[in-house]
Design an enzyme around this catalytic site. Structure first.
Site, PDB file in Angstrom:
ATOM      1  N   ASN B  84      17.958  -3.236 -14.184  1.00 52.54           N
ATOM      2  CA  ASN B  84      19.392  -3.025 -14.434  1.00 52.54           C
ATOM      3  C   ASN B  84      19.668  -2.273 -15.736  1.00 52.54           C
ATOM      4  O   ASN B  84      20.580  -1.447 -15.797  1.00 52.54           O
ATOM      5  CB  ASN B  84      20.114  -4.373 -14.470  1.00 52.54           C
ATOM      6  CG  ASN B  84      20.080  -5.050 -13.113  1.00 52.54           C
ATOM      7  OD1 ASN B  84      20.561  -4.503 -12.132  1.00 52.54           O
ATOM      8  ND2 ASN B  84      19.477  -6.228 -13.051  1.00 52.54           N
ATOM      9  N   SER B 109      23.022  -3.139 -28.416  1.00 51.94           N
ATOM     10  CA  SER B 109      23.261  -4.543 -28.762  1.00 51.94           C
ATOM     11  C   SER B 109      22.602  -4.922 -30.074  1.00 51.94           C
ATOM     12  O   SER B 109      21.558  -4.370 -30.454  1.00 51.94           O
ATOM     13  CB  SER B 109      22.691  -5.431 -27.658  1.00 51.94           C
ATOM     14  OG  SER B 109      22.627  -6.776 -28.077  1.00 51.94           O
ATOM     15  N   TYR B 145      15.767  -8.626 -23.450  1.00 58.96           N
ATOM     16  CA  TYR B 145      17.049  -7.940 -23.318  1.00 58.96           C
ATOM     17  C   TYR B 145      17.194  -6.912 -24.441  1.00 58.96           C
ATOM     18  O   TYR B 145      17.583  -5.754 -24.209  1.00 58.96           O
ATOM     19  CB  TYR B 145      18.180  -8.969 -23.371  1.00 58.96           C
ATOM     20  CG  TYR B 145      19.557  -8.388 -23.545  1.00 58.96           C
ATOM     21  CD1 TYR B 145      20.224  -7.794 -22.484  1.00 58.96           C
ATOM     22  CD2 TYR B 145      20.192  -8.424 -24.790  1.00 58.96           C
ATOM     23  CE1 TYR B 145      21.485  -7.252 -22.657  1.00 58.96           C
ATOM     24  CE2 TYR B 145      21.453  -7.889 -24.969  1.00 58.96           C
ATOM     25  CZ  TYR B 145      22.097  -7.300 -23.899  1.00 58.96           C
ATOM     26  OH  TYR B 145      23.350  -6.759 -24.075  1.00 58.96           O
ATOM     27  N   LYS B 149      17.651  -2.773 -24.459  1.00 59.25           N
ATOM     28  CA  LYS B 149      18.744  -2.060 -25.135  1.00 59.25           C
ATOM     29  C   LYS B 149      18.191  -1.003 -26.093  1.00 59.25           C
ATOM     30  O   LYS B 149      18.722   0.111 -26.175  1.00 59.25           O
ATOM     31  CB  LYS B 149      19.653  -3.053 -25.859  1.00 59.25           C
ATOM     32  CG  LYS B 149      20.515  -3.858 -24.907  1.00 59.25           C
ATOM     33  CD  LYS B 149      21.511  -2.935 -24.187  1.00 59.25           C
ATOM     34  CE  LYS B 149      22.278  -3.582 -23.078  1.00 59.25           C
ATOM     35  NZ  LYS B 149      23.253  -2.645 -22.451  1.00 59.25           N
TER      36      LYS B 149
END
Lengths: 255, 255
Positions: B84, B109, B145, B149
């Site tokens: 994703n 992020s 995550y 990013k």
């Protein structure tokens, strides 16, 4: 080193250079993507780095990893570098920390910073130009392969910070056997001889460090990658220089 | 701006903040992962960012993209952020350059640099501590995550260098509606109010730049992310500060 060293991508040119120099000095476990033509003298597995079971089988029982495996083509398509280089490297790190591996040497690439060249070429390939990249700069990949290699460095940064595994990223230049690329200034600027390739990877196995990004090139007069960090932290002492092959000396072969 | 702006991840909190502030000022095309509960007042598509056809349909006809879509969970598993966030962002850039999109604003992020906190917390969350990250530092993700990013930033670096598309990466802090997180120093240090969120994204749509990495936080007394670059290059003028909500003022709500 008491436990075997896993060498992935053992069938490629970097693997050939490393084994050529260090074959007798360590206990090796080799990982090939395709079955080797000749039966290796070392323990080995055949598998795919984007297959979790293959990766777990490769990492089992080793104490350190030199991770070379991946799609090595600078023009490789995204889907291939996503699976083989990005996903494959994360799977290798994940298995490494689960296995308690303490050291991970990662074959990064000059292509992770290839776009820095655009504004200065061809001057930066020449001896008079003092421009240097030193490994502390933000990646600027010149292609999607370079994106995947820069991503591998960041994956390593995470696994180092989170799990304490020692990580050395070697941004490998232009590895050729015997002599530097002919009539290719860029390749001469970032030439890595086979014996310097074996040596820098041995230093990456033995030296004391936490997380490093170094350039893996010989001590070329034309260089625009600094090798100071590799010298200082790894104790890298390159013996070759593409300038030694200029003109009359081009036929010489010190390896 | 003559052509519509594509806003992906339009159903998330960042999308809500942006649309809340800028809904009437631009022509929007929205991309949702799931069909919206209420019929939007704007053109929209429903699709998956890791599906090439869905991405092409979303990008068709737009002049700029604010790309928020992805798995937003800090503890998201690797396979999800790989598909994703990493693959989805590359597909979006690829479609953008094919469509001739001139500007790409990417929701990066704080997690891309989360591991910098480990050595200094909790001091760096406090007003007296002068430590600052300014966006020029090498990523140090605090989770997978964050790896995804940071990789999105590098993908953007490549597409900017190779195709000239303007790219602004906004390392978004802790976005909450109305007031800063309560009893959570880290969240107060990197608080981003809804109106400052809308404002920084508007500046990222309008300002003149090539490739930028900026921190998207309000002007918090506790901050350890510098907002100087966002002020200088984007003309960002934050109006909020989590310190305004300390003690007596906590109940105030300027939004």
């Amino acid at each position: 080193m008491n436990e075997p060293v896993l060498l992935t991508g053992a069938g490629g040119a970097v693997g050939e250079a490393i084994l050529g120099g260090l074959e007798d000095d360590y206990e090796w476990k080799l990982m090939f993507h395709s079955p080797p033509v000749e039966e290796p003298d070392h323990d080995y597995v055949v598998g795919d780095v984007s297959d979790d079971e293959d990766v777990r089988a490769a990492v089992e029982g080793v104490g350190a990893i030199i991770h070379l495996a991946g799609d090595p083509r600078p023009d490789a398509p995204w889907n291939s570098v996503l699976a083989n280089n990005i996903d494959g490297t994360q799977k290798m790190y994940e298995a490494a920390v689960d296995e308690g591996v303490e050291r991970f040497v990662y074959a990064s690439s000059n292509h992770a910073v290839g776009a820095y060249e655009d504004e200065r070429k061809p001057d930066l390939y020449r001896t008079h130009d003092d421009f240097r990249l030193d490994g502390s700069e933000f990646p600027r990949p010149g292609n999607l392969y370079g994106v995947s290699k820069a991503t591998g460095e960041i994956i390593g940064r995470y696994y180092h910070d989170e799990y304490g595994i020692d990580v050395c990223n070697v941004r490998i230049g232009n590895l050729t056997k015997g002599h530097p690329p002919i009539d290719y200034e860029r390749g001469q600027a970032m030439w890595l001889s086979y014996r310097d390739c074996a040596h820098i990877h041995e230093r990456a196995l033995l030296a004391d460090y936490d997380f490093e990004i170094v350039y893996g090139i010989s001590d070329n007069d034309r260089k625009y990658y600094s090798i100071e960090r590799a010298k200082e932290v790894l104790g890298y002492e390159p013996q070759d220089n593409s300038a030694h092959f200029d003109g009359e000396e081009r036929v010489a072969d010190p390896t």
